[in-house]
Each structure stands twice: as structure tokens, then as C-alpha cells.
Motif scaffolding. Structure first.
Motif, PDB file in Angstrom:
ATOM      1  N   LYS A 143       0.838  -1.199   0.000  1.00  0.00           N
ATOM      2  CA  LYS A 143       0.000   0.000   0.000  1.00  0.00           C
ATOM      3  C   LYS A 143       0.877   1.255   0.000  1.00  0.00           C
ATOM      4  N   GLU A 144       0.287   2.356  -0.478  1.00  0.00           N
ATOM      5  CA  GLU A 144       0.910   3.690  -0.438  1.00  0.00           C
ATOM      6  C   GLU A 144       2.282   3.751  -1.114  1.00  0.00           C
ATOM      7  N   CYS A 145       2.441   3.026  -2.208  1.00  0.00           N
ATOM      8  CA  CYS A 145       3.698   3.074  -2.972  1.00  0.00           C
ATOM      9  C   CYS A 145       3.535   3.999  -4.175  1.00  0.00           C
ATOM     10  N   LYS A 146       4.647   4.591  -4.568  1.00  0.00           N
ATOM     11  CA  LYS A 146       4.710   5.340  -5.818  1.00  0.00           C
ATOM     12  C   LYS A 146       5.783   4.682  -6.663  1.00  0.00           C
ATOM     13  N   VAL A 147       5.388   4.282  -7.875  1.00  0.00           N
ATOM     14  CA  VAL A 147       6.311   3.657  -8.813  1.00  0.00           C
ATOM     15  C   VAL A 147       6.535   4.660  -9.932  1.00  0.00           C
ATOM     16  N   GLY A 148       7.780   5.024 -10.149  1.00  0.00           N
ATOM     17  CA  GLY A 148       8.134   6.072 -11.098  1.00  0.00           C
ATOM     18  C   GLY A 148       7.844   5.717 -12.544  1.00  0.00           C
ATOM     19  N   ALA A 149       7.739   6.747 -13.360  1.00  0.00           N
ATOM     20  CA  ALA A 149       7.480   6.605 -14.789  1.00  0.00           C
ATOM     21  C   ALA A 149       8.497   5.671 -15.424  1.00  0.00           C
ATOM     22  N   GLY A 150       8.009   4.718 -16.219  1.00  0.00           N
ATOM     23  CA  GLY A 150       8.878   3.806 -16.958  1.00  0.00           C
ATOM     24  C   GLY A 150       9.563   2.740 -16.125  1.00  0.00           C
ATOM     25  N   SER A 151       9.272   2.675 -14.851  1.00  0.00           N
ATOM     26  CA  SER A 151       9.912   1.672 -13.998  1.00  0.00           C
ATOM     27  C   SER A 151       9.376   0.276 -14.305  1.00  0.00           C
ATOM     28  N   VAL A 152      10.213  -0.729 -14.024  1.00  0.00           N
ATOM     29  CA  VAL A 152       9.823  -2.120 -14.233  1.00  0.00           C
ATOM     30  C   VAL A 152       9.939  -2.846 -12.892  1.00  0.00           C
ATOM     31  N   VAL A 153       8.804  -3.335 -12.403  1.00  0.00           N
ATOM     32  CA  VAL A 153       8.748  -4.021 -11.113  1.00  0.00           C
ATOM     33  C   VAL A 153       8.737  -5.520 -11.385  1.00  0.00           C
ATOM     34  N   ILE A 154       9.822  -6.214 -10.963  1.00  0.00           N
ATOM     35  CA  ILE A 154       9.940  -7.650 -11.251  1.00  0.00           C
ATOM     36  C   ILE A 154       9.891  -8.516  -9.996  1.00  0.00           C
ATOM     37  N   ILE A 164      11.869   3.500  -8.272  1.00  0.00           N
ATOM     38  CA  ILE A 164      12.160   3.933  -9.642  1.00  0.00           C
ATOM     39  C   ILE A 164      13.171   2.989 -10.282  1.00  0.00           C
ATOM     40  N   GLY A 165      13.177   2.988 -11.610  1.00  0.00           N
ATOM     41  CA  GLY A 165      14.229   2.300 -12.350  1.00  0.00           C
ATOM     42  C   GLY A 165      13.813   0.969 -12.931  1.00  0.00           C
ATOM     43  N   THR A 166      14.825   0.349 -13.587  1.00  0.00           N
ATOM     44  CA  THR A 166      14.656  -0.942 -14.237  1.00  0.00           C
ATOM     45  C   THR A 166      15.822  -1.830 -13.852  1.00  0.00           C
ATOM     46  N   PRO A 167      15.622  -2.779 -12.954  1.00  0.00           N
ATOM     47  CA  PRO A 167      14.404  -3.040 -12.203  1.00  0.00           C
ATOM     48  C   PRO A 167      14.185  -1.961 -11.122  1.00  0.00           C
ATOM     49  N   ALA A 168      12.935  -1.829 -10.694  1.00  0.00           N
ATOM     50  CA  ALA A 168      12.582  -0.801  -9.716  1.00  0.00           C
ATOM     51  C   ALA A 168      13.285  -1.044  -8.385  1.00  0.00           C
ATOM     52  N   LYS A 169      13.846   0.023  -7.837  1.00  0.00           N
ATOM     53  CA  LYS A 169      14.504  -0.017  -6.534  1.00  0.00           C
ATOM     54  C   LYS A 169      13.967   1.129  -5.687  1.00  0.00           C
ATOM     55  N   ARG A 170      14.010   0.936  -4.373  1.00  0.00           N
ATOM     56  CA  ARG A 170      13.468   1.936  -3.448  1.00  0.00           C
ATOM     57  C   ARG A 170      14.345   3.175  -3.424  1.00  0.00           C
ATOM     58  N   LEU A 171      13.731   4.321  -3.667  1.00  0.00           N
ATOM     59  CA  LEU A 171      14.422   5.604  -3.629  1.00  0.00           C
ATOM     60  C   LEU A 171      14.381   6.166  -2.215  1.00  0.00           C
ATOM     61  N   ARG A 172      13.218   6.091  -1.573  1.00  0.00           N
ATOM     62  CA  ARG A 172      13.048   6.549  -0.204  1.00  0.00           C
ATOM     63  C   ARG A 172      11.861   5.883   0.425  1.00  0.00           C
TER      64      ARG A 172
END
Length: 172
Positions: A143-154, A164-172
Motif C-alpha cells: 500500500k501507499e507506494c509510488k512507482v516512477g514513470a517507466g519503472s519495471v517491477v519484477i 524507480i528504475g529498471t528493475p525498480a529499486k526503493r528511492l526513499r
């Protein structure tokens, strides 16, 4: 100077949002606000006083069999939602997004334009998936996550935060 708008997109404007409760017995009321927290707060205040809150589905959207869509959710043009998917209340399924089979989208989620969810994905309450993001098969997002534009969650995201990112990693 206050500007009085009489119509918008061919619809009559009957008042401002501060007068919304005057109209709950006469009209369906839809909360068209992008911010998840604001949308939830207004939706819940309307629900408490018995407002009729519709589901809005664009005619070019494709909705499969056994799809449940909660009140106050909007499905925009070109979206595809495949079979056996549950979508909560107050969600935004935006333009050209695809949600494959057996997904669970909890309440007040925002799926941005061009997002693609594979099968058996779960998106937690109040999460926001940025434009063009992709979520792989069987992945759960807290819950309450923000996934950045163009990110890939695997893989599963088990902690609320910004990814954010490919693969998505926690920014904060």
C-alpha cells in the motif's frame, strides 16, 4: 474576480465543489481528482452522506468477463482489463493501460497512462503507478507506494515508498 463557468465539455456546471452536498439527492457525483489521498477524503465524505457515486467506463475500454469494478472508479479510453480481476473503489485506470488476468487492485489506486500489469498482480491501497511502468507476473506492491514513470517491477515491493528504475529499486 470570480469567473462563472456555465458548462465544461458539453456538460452543465451546476455549482462549485463547496456546494456539492446541496446536490447529492439530485445527481450522481463523481470525484475526478488525480491525487489519491484527496480523492479518498472527498469520496468518503460523500459516501458518508449517501451520495450516489457511479463507475465511469469509456466506450473504447475493453472489460473482460468476471471483472469487478468498485464505485467511483474511472476506466479511461483504450484501457484493457482482462478476466477475473477485482478493482477497488475510487481508482483511476488511465488511458491505454492494460491489466491482465486475475489482478487485484485495491481502493484508491492510480494506474497512469500506458501502465502494463501482467497476470496475478496485486496493487496495494493508495498506490500510484507512474506513466509507462510495467509490473511482472505474480508481483505484489504494498500500500501507499509510488512507482516512477517507466519503472519495471519484477519482484514484490513489501514496504511503502517511492520506487524507480529498471528493475525498480526503493528511492526513499
Amino acid at each position: 474576480m470570480m469567473i462563472k463557468i456555465k458548462s465544461s465539455m458539453g456538460l452543465e456546471v451546476i455549482g462549485t465543489s463547496d456546494r456539492i452536498f446541496e446536490h447529492i439527492d439530485e445527481h450522481e457525483i463523481f470525484v475526478g481528482i488525480g491525487d489519491n489521498n484527496t480523492r479518498q477524503r472527498i469520496y468518503e465524505s460523500l459516501e458518508t452522506v449517501g451520495a450516489h457515486i457511479p463507475v465511469l467506463v469509456h466506450p473504447s475500454a475493453v472489460i473482460g468477463d468476471q471483472v469487478n469494478i468498485g464505485k467511483g472508479t474511472v476506466v479511461m479510453a483504450g484501457a484493457v482489463i482482462n478476466c477475473c480481476t477485482n478493482i477497488g473503489k475510487g481508482c483511476i485506470i488511465n488511458t491505454g493501460s492494460t491489466i491482465d488476468h486475475d489482478n487485484c487492485i485495491e481502493d484508491y489506486v492510480h494506474i497512469s497512462p500506458g501502465v502494463h500489469l501482467a497476470g496475478s498482480v496485486r496493487i496495494g491501497h493508495g498506490s500510484w503507478l507512474g506513466i509507462g511502468s510495467v509490473v511482472s507476473n505474480g508481483v505484489n506492491i504494498a500500500k501507499e507506494c509510488k512507482v516512477g514513470a517507466g519503472s519495471v517491477v519484477i519482484k514484490d515491493i513489501i514496504e511503502s515508498g517511492v520506487y524507480i528504475g529498471t528493475p525498480a529499486k526503493r528511492l526513499r
